[in-house]
Enzyme design. Structure first.
Site, PDB file in Angstrom:
ATOM      1  N   LYS A 130       5.789  -6.026   2.332  1.00  0.00           N
ATOM      2  CA  LYS A 130       5.774  -4.696   1.699  1.00  0.00           C
ATOM      3  C   LYS A 130       5.871  -3.588   2.745  1.00  0.00           C
ATOM      4  CE  LYS A 130       1.682  -2.742   0.490  1.00  0.00           C
ATOM      5  NZ  LYS A 130       1.441  -1.386   1.022  1.00  0.00           N
ATOM      6  N   ASN A 131       5.033  -3.697   3.773  1.00  0.00           N
ATOM      7  CA  ASN A 131       4.959  -2.575   4.715  1.00  0.00           C
ATOM      8  C   ASN A 131       6.144  -2.515   5.675  1.00  0.00           C
ATOM      9  OD1 ASN A 131       2.682  -1.814   3.426  1.00  0.00           O
ATOM     10  ND2 ASN A 131       1.256  -2.560   4.978  1.00  0.00           N
ATOM     11  N   ARG A 150       1.028  -3.814  -6.719  1.00  0.00           N
ATOM     12  CA  ARG A 150       1.690  -2.932  -5.748  1.00  0.00           C
ATOM     13  C   ARG A 150       2.157  -3.714  -4.524  1.00  0.00           C
ATOM     14  NH1 ARG A 150      -1.954   0.629  -3.227  1.00  0.00           N
ATOM     15  NH2 ARG A 150      -0.131   0.747  -1.931  1.00  0.00           N
ATOM     16  N   ASP A 177      -5.820  -4.577   6.841  1.00  0.00           N
ATOM     17  CA  ASP A 177      -5.348  -5.061   5.535  1.00  0.00           C
ATOM     18  C   ASP A 177      -5.839  -6.475   5.204  1.00  0.00           C
ATOM     19  OD1 ASP A 177      -4.059  -2.659   5.262  1.00  0.00           O
ATOM     20  OD2 ASP A 177      -2.074  -3.409   5.781  1.00  0.00           O
ATOM     21  N   CYS A 236      -6.527   8.711  -0.399  1.00  0.00           N
ATOM     22  CA  CYS A 236      -6.678   7.671  -1.401  1.00  0.00           C
ATOM     23  C   CYS A 236      -8.045   7.054  -1.208  1.00  0.00           C
ATOM     24  CB  CYS A 236      -5.558   6.635  -1.324  1.00  0.00           C
ATOM     25  SG  CYS A 236      -5.617   5.656   0.154  1.00  0.00           S
ATOM     26  N   ARG A 250      -6.492   9.850   4.950  1.00  0.00           N
ATOM     27  CA  ARG A 250      -5.083   9.587   5.241  1.00  0.00           C
ATOM     28  C   ARG A 250      -4.259  10.852   5.512  1.00  0.00           C
ATOM     29  NH1 ARG A 250      -3.098   4.324   2.182  1.00  0.00           N
ATOM     30  NH2 ARG A 250      -2.057   4.110   4.169  1.00  0.00           N
TER      31      ARG A 250
END
Ligand code: EPU
Length: 420
Positions: A22-23, A398, A306, A115, A120
């Protein structure tokens, strides 16, 4: 809102193929805005964040096709103003700032905001593009960046918690079409940044030093279309490896890159997880009893933030005391109170969580708060006795492609319950 119903206590067994990262894919998708020609990206995971990014690219004027893991983008004519609500919804969308500025010399996008895991800020992104000559104005919830000319510069991108991943990506993507040479010091070294650099170089950019703290970008006049295959997701791989250990199972990961996972594999070994190479695949099982380990999250090549929540579940199941310290995001312990519902004994002391492991977990209804916290709750549910209902699984969709399907293939008893 969908939820997962998990009947715990079944060890996971079997094989799973790791999806694209994803990243890595999100900034690579943004990079397609740097050329009017067609780009083809392969091994693209079907995630809601990817679908969101497709919508963002489309809203900017790009033609986007996403079919069976292959994404084709043609951004022949684009505009520099992003849709306020679309961009605001996904933090990762900040990475369109650099490409829009590089290609159009101006961009207007909504401020991504904070978030649940922390404030952030984007000060480092803005500092970087300002060093290249962009003027910045924040007005009405939008950030406007504008540069008559973009000029290469020497700049330092380190922040309070070290380098910034998407900040590095943004500055690189703005600098590829600038005049002259840009040198970024304290650049992020994550494999996802290297993957972006590979894609940009395939498009005709001149970038060296990827994976080191000093990245040098020599500006070019234009970029062309390119094809690229996204790297496998090291965080998804870590999540399945931890799920295997947590349930006392045996899982073989196909496509996982051990060379992207040194810190994770090192801590898993220390915790008593057996890791065997099986050709290009990696097999994970327990090596006798689990042992407590202390972990501090750090920028790459340190232990990734993560994977902090998932590792905390493994430590909650491990007799003894582990200390898990979060150094990247200031409030990334939202999973702690939910894990307590399952019986985990975890106390938060400043940036550290003190885990008194070894108490049996028993199922309960829990609430997912962010992507990785949700993954942790799923692992906890799989290891717990009885039924666990994980609510708000849109967070997990997500960033994990078909996680329930992949877990079912490994023997997990997990069902998606469709909500309103
Ligand atoms: N920071 C600043 N100023 C900035 C930018 C960042 O102070 O301008 C701080 C942050 O507040 C944080 C630290 O620097 O304390 C590192 O943040 P970074 O900018 O590296 O995070 P990011 O680029 O916004 C990406 C991933 C995150 C991952 C972090 C750290 C994407 C789309 N997101 O975020 O992924 O946790 O790097 O590795 O690439 C996830 O996948 O669950 C996730 C949150």
């Amino acid at each position: 809102m969908d939820s997962f119903l998990i009947k715990g206590g079944t060890p996971l067994h079997g094989d799973v193929t790791i999806s694209g990262a994803k990243n890595a894919v999100l900034p690579i998708m943004a990079a397609t805005l740097l050329t009017a020609e067609t780009c083809v990206i392969r091994r693209v995971p079907n995630l809601s964040d990817v679908q969101f990014m497709c919508q963002i690219l489309t809203s900017l004027g790009a033609e986007v096709k996403f079919e069976e893991g292959t994404l084709t983008v043609r951004a022949a004519k684009i505009k520099g103003v992003g849709d306020y609500d679309l961009i605001r919804k996904m933090r990762g969308s900040i990475c369109i700032l650099g490409p829009l500025l590089g290609r159009l010399r101006k961009a207007t996008i909504s401020l991504p905001g904070g978030c649940i895991i922390g404030a952030r800020p984007i000060d480092l992104h803005l500092k970087g593009v300002a060093a290249l000559g962009a003027k910045i104005k924040i007005e009405g919830g939008y950030v406007h960046v504008d540069a008559k000319k973009l000029r290469g510069a020497d700049l330092f991108l380190g922040g309070r918690a070290g380098p910034t991943v998407l900040g590095t990506a943004n500055v690189i993507m703005a600098a590829v079409l600038a005049d002259g040479v840009t040198i970024i010091e304290s650049a992020a070294c994550e494999p996802e940044v290297i993957d972006l650099i590979h894609f940009l170089n395939a498009m005709g950019a001149k970038i060296s030093g990827g994976g080191s703290p000093t990245v040098t970008i020599t500006g070019v006049k234009s970029l062309h279309g390119a094809e690229h295959e996204v790297i496998p997701d090291r965080i998804e791989a870590a999540t399945f490896a931890i799920a295997a250990a947590a349930t006392n199972g045996e899982v073989t990961l196909h496509g996982a890159r051990a060379d992207h996972m040194h810190a994770i594999l090192d801590k898993l070994r220390e915790a008593g997880v057996k890791i065997e190479r099986n050709g290009p695949a990696l097999k994970f099982s327990r090596n006798g009893r689990l042992k407590p380990v202390d972990i501090t999250t750090l920028p790459y090549a340190g232990f990734p933030t993560d994977v902090q929540a998932q590792m905390m579940v493994l430590m909650a199941l491990t007799p003894g005391i582990s200390i898990i310290t979060e150094r990247i995001f200031e409030s990334r312990f939202m999973h702690v109170s939910e894990l307590a519902r399952l019986g985990a004994d975890i106390a938060i002391e400043g940036p550290s969580a003190i885990v008194k492991g070894g108490k049996p977990l028993s199922g309960a209804p829990v609430m997912a708060s962010d992507l990785r916290a949700s993954a942790a709750l799923v692992i906890a549910g799989l290891a717990a006795k009885g039924s666990t209902e994980v609510n708000r699984v849109y967070h997990i969709d997500r960033g994990y492609e078909n996680i329930d399907g992949k877990l079912r293939k490994l023997g997990a008893r997990i069902q998606r319950q469709e909500g309103s």
